[in-house]
Enzyme design. Structure first.
Site, PDB file in Angstrom:
ATOM      1  N   TYR A 186       0.760  -1.045   0.108  1.00 17.29           N
ATOM      2  CA  TYR A 186       0.047  -0.096   0.377  1.00 17.29           C
ATOM      3  C   TYR A 186       0.911   1.402   0.057  1.00 17.29           C
ATOM      4  O   TYR A 186       0.586   1.953  -0.793  1.00 17.29           O
ATOM      5  CB  TYR A 186      -0.891  -0.028   1.038  1.00 17.29           C
ATOM      6  CG  TYR A 186      -1.806   1.220   1.247  1.00 17.29           C
ATOM      7  CD1 TYR A 186      -3.176   1.015   0.541  1.00 17.29           C
ATOM      8  CD2 TYR A 186      -1.555   2.323   1.741  1.00 17.29           C
ATOM      9  CE1 TYR A 186      -3.966   2.083   0.534  1.00 17.29           C
ATOM     10  CE2 TYR A 186      -2.303   3.375   1.704  1.00 17.29           C
ATOM     11  CZ  TYR A 186      -3.406   3.401   1.292  1.00 17.29           C
ATOM     12  OH  TYR A 186      -4.579   4.333   1.533  1.00 17.29           O
ATOM     13  N   GLU A 220     -31.663  14.491  18.578  1.00 17.41           N
ATOM     14  CA  GLU A 220     -30.220  13.606  18.012  1.00 17.41           C
ATOM     15  C   GLU A 220     -29.148  14.019  19.174  1.00 17.41           C
ATOM     16  O   GLU A 220     -29.340  14.929  19.990  1.00 17.41           O
ATOM     17  CB  GLU A 220     -29.712  14.071  16.703  1.00 17.41           C
ATOM     18  CG  GLU A 220     -29.699  15.365  16.079  1.00 17.41           C
ATOM     19  CD  GLU A 220     -29.602  15.515  15.028  1.00 17.41           C
ATOM     20  OE1 GLU A 220     -28.811  16.587  14.243  1.00 17.41           O
ATOM     21  OE2 GLU A 220     -30.247  14.665  13.892  1.00 17.41           O
ATOM     22  N   LYS A 249     -25.839  15.845  20.582  1.00 16.57           N
ATOM     23  CA  LYS A 249     -25.193  16.879  20.351  1.00 16.57           C
ATOM     24  C   LYS A 249     -23.844  16.640  20.640  1.00 16.57           C
ATOM     25  O   LYS A 249     -23.154  16.256  21.583  1.00 16.57           O
ATOM     26  CB  LYS A 249     -25.518  18.174  21.486  1.00 16.57           C
ATOM     27  CG  LYS A 249     -24.737  19.494  21.022  1.00 16.57           C
ATOM     28  CD  LYS A 249     -25.253  20.644  21.865  1.00 16.57           C
ATOM     29  CE  LYS A 249     -24.738  21.905  21.544  1.00 16.57           C
ATOM     30  NZ  LYS A 249     -23.399  22.084  21.158  1.00 16.57           N
ATOM     31  N   ARG A 255     -16.825  26.824  10.756  1.00 17.19           N
ATOM     32  CA  ARG A 255     -17.979  27.879  10.746  1.00 17.19           C
ATOM     33  C   ARG A 255     -17.438  29.040  10.945  1.00 17.19           C
ATOM     34  O   ARG A 255     -18.118  30.230  10.393  1.00 17.19           O
ATOM     35  CB  ARG A 255     -18.499  27.421  12.282  1.00 17.19           C
ATOM     36  CG  ARG A 255     -20.050  27.993  12.516  1.00 17.19           C
ATOM     37  CD  ARG A 255     -20.389  27.867  13.919  1.00 17.19           C
ATOM     38  NE  ARG A 255     -20.921  29.148  14.161  1.00 17.19           N
ATOM     39  CZ  ARG A 255     -21.207  29.520  15.284  1.00 17.19           C
ATOM     40  NH1 ARG A 255     -21.786  28.676  16.042  1.00 17.19           N
ATOM     41  NH2 ARG A 255     -21.437  30.528  15.622  1.00 17.19           N
ATOM     42  N   GLU A 270     -20.181  17.515  12.413  1.00 21.84           N
ATOM     43  CA  GLU A 270     -19.378  17.720  13.299  1.00 21.84           C
ATOM     44  C   GLU A 270     -18.063  16.731  13.138  1.00 21.84           C
ATOM     45  O   GLU A 270     -18.265  15.603  13.179  1.00 21.84           O
ATOM     46  CB  GLU A 270     -19.918  17.351  14.883  1.00 21.84           C
ATOM     47  CG  GLU A 270     -19.560  18.040  16.037  1.00 21.84           C
ATOM     48  CD  GLU A 270     -19.869  19.261  16.368  1.00 21.84           C
ATOM     49  OE1 GLU A 270     -20.505  20.086  15.614  1.00 21.84           O
ATOM     50  OE2 GLU A 270     -19.381  19.834  17.291  1.00 21.84           O
ATOM     51  N   CYS A 319      15.025  17.215  39.943  1.00 17.62           N
ATOM     52  CA  CYS A 319      13.998  16.181  39.670  1.00 17.62           C
ATOM     53  C   CYS A 319      13.613  15.327  40.852  1.00 17.62           C
ATOM     54  O   CYS A 319      14.475  14.915  41.649  1.00 17.62           O
ATOM     55  CB  CYS A 319      14.769  15.195  38.665  1.00 17.62           C
ATOM     56  SG  CYS A 319      13.864  13.515  38.301  1.00 17.62           S
ATOM     57  N   CYS A 345      15.610  11.826  40.844  1.00 18.93           N
ATOM     58  CA  CYS A 345      17.030  11.332  40.877  1.00 18.93           C
ATOM     59  C   CYS A 345      17.883  12.776  41.300  1.00 18.93           C
ATOM     60  O   CYS A 345      18.999  12.630  41.760  1.00 18.93           O
ATOM     61  CB  CYS A 345      17.541  11.028  39.344  1.00 18.93           C
ATOM     62  SG  CYS A 345      17.584  12.490  38.322  1.00 18.93           S
TER      63      CYS A 345
HETATM   64  S1  IVH Z   1     -27.555  21.571  14.122  1.00 19.88           S
HETATM   65  C1  IVH Z   1     -28.632  25.853  12.923  1.00 19.88           C
HETATM   66  N1  IVH Z   1     -27.048  19.340  15.356  1.00 19.88           N
HETATM   67  O1  IVH Z   1     -23.657  22.367  18.153  1.00 19.88           O
HETATM   68  C2  IVH Z   1     -28.323  24.585  13.871  1.00 19.88           C
HETATM   69  N2  IVH Z   1     -25.770  21.195  15.681  1.00 19.88           N
HETATM   70  O2  IVH Z   1     -24.277  25.567  18.951  1.00 19.88           O
HETATM   71  C3  IVH Z   1     -27.114  23.828  13.382  1.00 19.88           C
HETATM   72  N3  IVH Z   1     -23.700  20.412  16.975  1.00 19.88           N
HETATM   73  O3  IVH Z   1     -21.176  24.354  16.768  1.00 19.88           O
HETATM   74  C4  IVH Z   1     -26.757  23.075  14.327  1.00 19.88           C
HETATM   75  N4  IVH Z   1     -24.107  18.293  17.186  1.00 19.88           N
HETATM   76  O4  IVH Z   1     -21.670  22.044  15.253  1.00 19.88           O
HETATM   77  C5  IVH Z   1     -26.476  20.704  15.127  1.00 19.88           C
HETATM   78  N5  IVH Z   1     -26.763  17.254  16.116  1.00 19.88           N
HETATM   79  C6  IVH Z   1     -26.353  18.232  15.897  1.00 19.88           C
HETATM   80  C7  IVH Z   1     -25.085  18.839  16.715  1.00 19.88           C
HETATM   81  C8  IVH Z   1     -24.821  20.247  16.396  1.00 19.88           C
HETATM   82  C9  IVH Z   1     -23.438  18.978  17.727  1.00 19.88           C
HETATM   83  C10 IVH Z   1     -22.899  21.606  17.376  1.00 19.88           C
HETATM   84  C11 IVH Z   1     -22.700  22.306  16.132  1.00 19.88           C
HETATM   85  C12 IVH Z   1     -22.688  23.984  16.354  1.00 19.88           C
HETATM   86  C13 IVH Z   1     -23.139  23.775  17.929  1.00 19.88           C
HETATM   87  C14 IVH Z   1     -24.378  24.718  17.774  1.00 19.88           C
END
Ligand code: IVH
Length: 658
Positions: free
Chosen positions: A30, A106, A108, A129, A165, A399, A402
């Site tokens: 590879y 979902e 975070k 961002r 993310e 140290c 030692c």
């Molecule tokens: S939606 C307009 N979904 O949280 C909304 N954000 O304060 C866009 N983040 O920096 C975000 N998990 O990177 C969304 N399941 C998720 C997320 C998520 C992490 C982070 C995102 C952003 C911060 C928002």
């Protein structure tokens, strides 16, 4: 092979390795094919945006280009309070005036927000961002992230905008951070900072070495499609081959949202990465526009954050830990306290600067937190104005193990004990030397090394080769049988490949991959020892920092003497490439094509190399032979056109035999 053929093969190899866990190429093959592809691409200057070569990192840049985000990257409004989640639901209901809606819940992810743009299915842009409107173009860095497809599957639209993310798993974070601390580099406080720090690196090759991962959490359209939902969009992303978390949950109403939040609060500790909360999104796309956004955050989503698990305790003492390379790490000895289900007694304070910044003193009441869920951190002193606090922490000048004077260089945050005979350092270095990834001396683990060092049998790793069976048999918990086994294992280490020897030396910044690169590039210990810093830096994949460390290592007289003793002990000092067996192909370049009746490709290559020849991927005027097998393709035609001798396997053996 042509660049296109190489790209196809490497793509298939990547998929077999990463997706199917069933490699089709050996690591060496590879690496060799990848090097060949990079050579061809550099030569022609043509690198398609989905070339697998971009996975190992393109050329470094000085600054990142700025990119405008056509749809702003907003943040989310946060709460720690369930009542506010219900308030959010009431607001949504009010604004939607009786229309039906549901939620998608979902995780975070606690990493860094990333925007990806695919055009005709090919990744063309990856950005941070930034301030929400404009971010950094970090495409080259993101292309090294294996979770991010360079090319989408299926039938993607002409333009696809993805948000997600980038993150790092906790275990990888802990290991890399440990290495940083050992190397005197500033440790990162948590995986999020490590991810952000990595993706802002100017050298994509460095990014490629760090295991950054990615989850997609949104597909951004210019205009909502009628009937589209967040859940459906995530499915679409999945079908295109983007990684989407399996923990997303469609909740018909706010009670189901809150129930799911409670579930995730339990579940999150079992995940290999950090989640700092839950994101609740209105599922139906058609509601997003009417709900709109404030200047900072959309009104159709909100984040519920989990309280970081914290506890208050007392710092009983600050002790110093000595690392393999002499790095001194201050450690807080805590009054034991229960935190997120385990008793915490110690926490790394990382380095002197960190202690001073937080003004942590012995006797202080402090807040401890589990950052990255596994590694306890001292967050802050509870009451910096408390009467009768102890004196400010001063780094000892000697140290703790030692007594040698500690040193600190300007570019490092860590103090260091430079006494090569410092016992804890010797112990760790010997353990590294004998470790599974290095010379793999079974039976020479922590307990045995500890005794050998403390009883004065070993002062350096070179002393391993002076041990005798009686000395070993006299150790605690070691019988004549295990002593004999250990002697045999020590003996066997003499035959370990040269690259392993380079790694075992324990040169700063030289991990397994770098050791392999060095072994391959220089071929022998002599060549490596005598190389100038510039020659070392010229090796592919080796930066100036590593080159300086390698060069300095061999210039250090103590190290040089140690290396001499290893040579005397009979360790391998040349690269695995077999010593030439003959010169039948001396100075000749051979191109292989098709399938040979008995030899594999790599066997044929090894034979050619062992007989003084080289192999090449493509036929040119410089080719001396084409070794052709079954279903040979265009290379054969080209060889015929150029009048280059074509040989088959029997003919090949005949030449070798001569
Ligand atoms: S939606 C307009 N979904 O949280 C909304 N954000 O304060 C866009 N983040 O920096 C975000 N998990 O990177 C969304 N399941 C998720 C997320 C998520 C992490 C982070 C995102 C952003 C911060 C928002």
């Amino acid at each position: 092979m042509t660049a296109d053929e190489l790209r196809q093969l490497l793509r298939r190899a990547d998929e077999a390795y990463y997706q199917q866990d069933a490699p089709i190429l050996s690591d060496q093959e590879y690496d060799r094919l990848m090097a060949e592809l990079i050579r061809l691409e550099t030569e022609s200057g043509l690198v398609p945006p989905d070339s697998p070569s971009l996975r190992v990192g393109g050329a470094p840049t000085k600054t990142f280009a700025q990119v405008a985000h056509p749809v702003p990257m907003l943040s989310l409004s946060n709460t720690y309070d369930e009542g506010e989640v219900r308030d959010f639901d009431r607001r949504v209901a009010g604004l939607l005036e009786g229309a039906a809606y549901s939620y998608f819940v979902e995780l975070k992810f606690d990493g860094m927000a990333v925007r990806l743009r695919y055009e005709n299915g090919v990744l063309v842009l990856g950005a941070t961002r930034g301030d929400g409107t404009t971010g950094d173009d970090i495409t080259a860095n993101l292309r090294t992230v294996r979770d991010i497809p360079l090319r989408l599957l299926g039938d993607p639209p002409p333009v696809l905008e993805v948000r997600g993310e980038a993150y790092m798993e906790r275990a990888a974070f802990a290991e890399l951070n440990r290495l940083r601390e050992e190397n005197g580099e500033a440790a990162y406080a948590n995986p999020r900072n490590f991810t952000a720090g990595t993706l802002k690196q100017q050298d994509p090759r460095e990014v490629a070495r760090r295991p950054i991962r990615f989850f997609a959490y949104d597909l951004v359209r210019d205009r909502a499609l009628a009937g589209d939902t967040h859940a459906a969009k995530l499915d679409t992303l999945r079908r295109f081959g983007l990684p989407v978390s399996a923990h997303g949950f469609h909740a018909p109403h706010i009670d189901a949202v809150l129930a799911r939040i409670a579930e995730i609060d339990r579940l999150r500790h079992t995940l290999p990465y950090d989640t700092d909360g839950v994101v609740v999104k209105v599922n139906e796309d058609r509601h997003r526009d009417p709900l709109g956004a404030t200047a900072k955050a959309p009104r159709w989503a909100m984040a519920y954050k989990f309280e970081a698990e914290q506890a208050v305790t007392t710092i009983n003492d600050i002790t110093l830990q000595v690392g393999r390379l002499g790095t001194i790490t201050p450690v807080a000895e805590l009054e034991p306290v229960l935190l997120a289900g385990t008793t915490v007694k110690r926490a790394s304070l990382h380095n002197e600067e960190e202690i001073q910044r937080k003004d942590i003193r012995i006797g202080d009441r402090v807040i401890v937190e589990k950052a990255g869920e596994i590694i306890p951190q001292v967050v802050q002193v509870v009451d910096p104005a408390a009467p009768g606090r102890g004196p400010q922490f001063r780094m000892p000048t000697q140290c703790p193990a030692c007594g040698s004077r500690l040193l600190k260089s300007d570019e490092e945050v860590a103090w260091r004990c430079v006494n090569a005979a410092c016992p804890p350092q010797v112990r760790i270095r010997v353990e590294h030397f004998a470790g599974r990834d290095a010379l793999d001396i079974e039976g020479l683990g922590e307990a045995v090394v500890d005794q050998l060092v403390s009883r004065g049998h070993i002062h350096t790793y070179a002393d391993i080769y002076r041990l005798d069976v009686d000395t070993l048999a006299a150790l605690d918990r070691m019988g004549p049988k295990s002593a004999a086994n250990l002697m045999a294992a020590i003996d066997a280490s003499r035959a370990k490949p040269f690259a392993k020897v380079v790694y075992a030396l324990g040169i700063r910044h030289v991990g397994e991959t770098t050791a392999k690169d060095l072994a391959k590039a220089f071929g022998s210990l002599d060549a490596l020892r005598n190389a100038s810093e510039a020659e070392i830096a010229a090796v592919d994949g080796i930066g100036p920092r590593i080159a300086a460390a390698v060069h300095a290592f061999f210039r250090n007289p103590d190290q040089a003497a140690l290396v001499d003793r290893l040579v005397e002990a009979g360790l391998r000092t040349t690269d695995d490439r077999e010593a030439p067996k003959g010169d039948a192909f001396a100075g000749k370049t051979v191109v292989l094509t098709g399938t040979l009746p008995t030899l594999t490709r790599s066997e044929a290559e090894a034979l050619i190399e062992a007989h003084g020849g080289k192999t090449s991927g493509s036929v040119s005027k410089k080719t001396d032979y084409v070794l052709a097998g079954e279903s040979a393709g265009s290379k054969l035609d080209k060889a015929r056109a150029l009048g280059i001798p074509i040989i088959d396997e029997p003919e090949f053996f005949r030449i070798l035999g001569d």
